[in-house]
Scaffold this active site. Sequence first.
Site, short mmCIF file in Angstrom:
data_model
loop_
_atom_site.label_atom_id
_atom_site.label_comp_id
_atom_site.label_asym_id
_atom_site.label_seq_id
_atom_site.Cartn_x
_atom_site.Cartn_y
_atom_site.Cartn_z
N LYS A 11 13.49 0.22 -0.14
CA LYS A 11 13.26 -1.09 0.47
C LYS A 11 13.29 -2.20 -0.58
O LYS A 11 13.85 -3.26 -0.38
CB LYS A 11 11.91 -1.04 1.19
CG LYS A 11 11.13 -2.32 1.27
CD LYS A 11 11.45 -3.05 2.55
CE LYS A 11 10.72 -4.35 2.75
NZ LYS A 11 9.84 -4.82 1.76
N MET B 298 0.58 -1.61 -3.80
CA MET B 298 -0.37 -2.73 -3.75
C MET B 298 -1.30 -2.57 -2.54
O MET B 298 -2.01 -3.51 -2.17
CB MET B 298 0.38 -4.06 -3.68
CG MET B 298 1.22 -4.30 -4.95
SD MET B 298 1.50 -6.03 -5.32
CE MET B 298 2.43 -6.54 -3.91
N ARG C 44 3.62 -7.49 4.38
CA ARG C 44 3.66 -8.92 4.71
C ARG C 44 3.93 -9.20 6.19
O ARG C 44 3.84 -10.34 6.62
CB ARG C 44 4.69 -9.63 3.82
CG ARG C 44 4.26 -9.73 2.37
CD ARG C 44 5.10 -10.70 1.56
NE ARG C 44 4.49 -11.03 0.29
CZ ARG C 44 4.79 -10.45 -0.88
NH1 ARG C 44 5.70 -9.50 -0.92
NH2 ARG C 44 4.19 -10.82 -1.99
N HIS D 165 1.27 1.20 5.06
CA HIS D 165 2.00 1.43 6.31
C HIS D 165 2.82 2.70 6.07
O HIS D 165 2.69 3.34 5.01
CB HIS D 165 2.87 0.22 6.68
CG HIS D 165 3.73 -0.27 5.55
ND1 HIS D 165 4.75 0.48 5.00
CD2 HIS D 165 3.71 -1.42 4.83
CE1 HIS D 165 5.34 -0.19 4.03
NE2 HIS D 165 4.71 -1.36 3.88
N GLU D 166 3.70 3.02 7.02
CA GLU D 166 4.43 4.29 6.89
C GLU D 166 5.37 4.34 5.70
O GLU D 166 5.72 5.43 5.23
CB GLU D 166 5.20 4.58 8.18
CG GLU D 166 4.40 5.38 9.17
CD GLU D 166 5.17 5.59 10.45
OE1 GLU D 166 6.26 6.21 10.38
OE2 GLU D 166 4.71 5.12 11.49
N GLN E 64 13.83 -3.65 -7.47
CA GLN E 64 12.67 -3.13 -8.21
C GLN E 64 12.94 -1.69 -8.67
O GLN E 64 12.67 -1.33 -9.81
CB GLN E 64 11.45 -3.18 -7.31
CG GLN E 64 10.24 -2.44 -7.85
CD GLN E 64 9.01 -2.68 -7.01
OE1 GLN E 64 8.39 -3.73 -7.12
NE2 GLN E 64 8.64 -1.74 -6.17
N HIS F 21 4.56 3.38 2.73
CA HIS F 21 3.70 3.94 1.67
C HIS F 21 3.40 5.42 1.91
O HIS F 21 3.51 6.24 1.01
CB HIS F 21 2.35 3.19 1.62
CG HIS F 21 2.48 1.73 1.30
ND1 HIS F 21 2.27 0.75 2.22
CD2 HIS F 21 2.77 1.09 0.14
CE1 HIS F 21 2.43 -0.44 1.66
NE2 HIS F 21 2.74 -0.26 0.39
P1 AMP Z 1 4.08 -2.35 -2.23
O1 AMP Z 1 2.71 -1.87 -1.90
O2 AMP Z 1 4.68 -3.28 -1.24
O3 AMP Z 1 4.19 -2.84 -3.66
O4 AMP Z 1 5.02 -1.06 -2.17
C1 AMP Z 1 4.70 0.12 -2.85
C2 AMP Z 1 5.87 1.04 -2.79
O5 AMP Z 1 6.19 1.31 -1.43
C3 AMP Z 1 7.15 0.46 -3.43
O6 AMP Z 1 7.85 1.47 -4.13
C4 AMP Z 1 7.94 0.00 -2.22
O7 AMP Z 1 9.33 -0.02 -2.43
C5 AMP Z 1 7.56 1.06 -1.21
N1 AMP Z 1 7.78 0.57 0.15
C6 AMP Z 1 7.27 -0.55 0.72
N2 AMP Z 1 7.73 -0.69 1.98
C7 AMP Z 1 8.56 0.35 2.20
C8 AMP Z 1 9.36 0.78 3.32
N3 AMP Z 1 9.39 0.10 4.46
N4 AMP Z 1 10.07 1.91 3.19
C9 AMP Z 1 10.04 2.63 2.03
N5 AMP Z 1 9.34 2.28 0.96
C10 AMP Z 1 8.59 1.16 1.03
#
Ligand code: AMP
Length: 283
Positions: A149, A30, A187, A34-35, A153, A37
């Site tokens: 994380k 989305m 977030r 950050h790290e 999901q 991603h």
């Molecule tokens: P999001 O953009 O939050 O929907 O996350 C995109 C992808 O990044 C998803 O597969 C999340 O599980 C993964 N992700 C988000 N935060 C982390 C994190 N701190 N460590 C590892 N993967 C993450």
Amino acid sequence: MIKTGSIKKIRQLVADAKADGKKVGLVPTMGAFHEGHTNLIKKAAKSADFVVVSIFVNPTQFLPSEDYHLYPRDVKKDAKQAAELGVDVVFVPTAEKMYPKGFSSFVKIEEITDILEGEVRLSHFKGVTTIVAKLFNIVQPDTAYFGQKDAQQLAVVRKMAAELNFPVKIIACPTVRDEHGIALSSRHQYLSESQLKKARGIHAALQEGSKLIKSGILDFGQVRRRIYDVLNTYGIKRVDYVSFNQWDSLEPVRKPGGKVLISLAVRLGTTRLIDNIIMNFKQ
Ligand code: AMP
């Protein structure tokens, strides 16, 4: 690197890559990188020949009361970072493109989505599985990368891919944390300094739970109470759940055995944070 919002264009780019014998990897996100991603992207860049990163704040996975409109967005910065990491295509569709007027086809995985996050965020996973299924159909990747994380999901997407016969291998990537153990999250931008300090208690509590189990305490009720105590010590008062589930069926468990997911969700102000660890017990 190509940035496109066109389904037709991305299909063509992927078809060309596949015609060249390339394996395609997809990293759904989305945005607001950050790290966590960038770690997924690096893994994709290592193991796939052609990397697609989608950036789409998916409206259907937010409840009406949630932060869809506030959710951080910075596609320009994300795209620059993706290019630096060797991504081939960044797919940035609009909501109208993904959900045209009158859209009514949803993918819903039963049971496993009714617990944990699904119990609090009622239609959340229906939105997640619908968008991930759409991305799988649009990009047709050989591999797709998801973070531990968001453990539920990951389990839900794995189940969906297996049960609906998507020809894609789901690759799990470890949770990336900051120097205080906080699992990185887009977030966090909502949190004040003092809330961020409190958030350190989340991983500390999970670690304490794991330490207790390793020391021989096999009663999960007792471990849960200790986890609540640590959260409390850090000033975290609102806890949605602390749960013990078999990994990755998410069946509830009362005693150690196999792989156990210890997961929790807490609230700091209006922000909801989740985290987990997976413990491996030899059978
Ligand atoms: P999001 O953009 O939050 O929907 O996350 C995109 C992808 O990044 C998803 O597969 C999340 O599980 C993964 N992700 C988000 N935060 C982390 C994190 N701190 N460590 C590892 N993967 C993450």
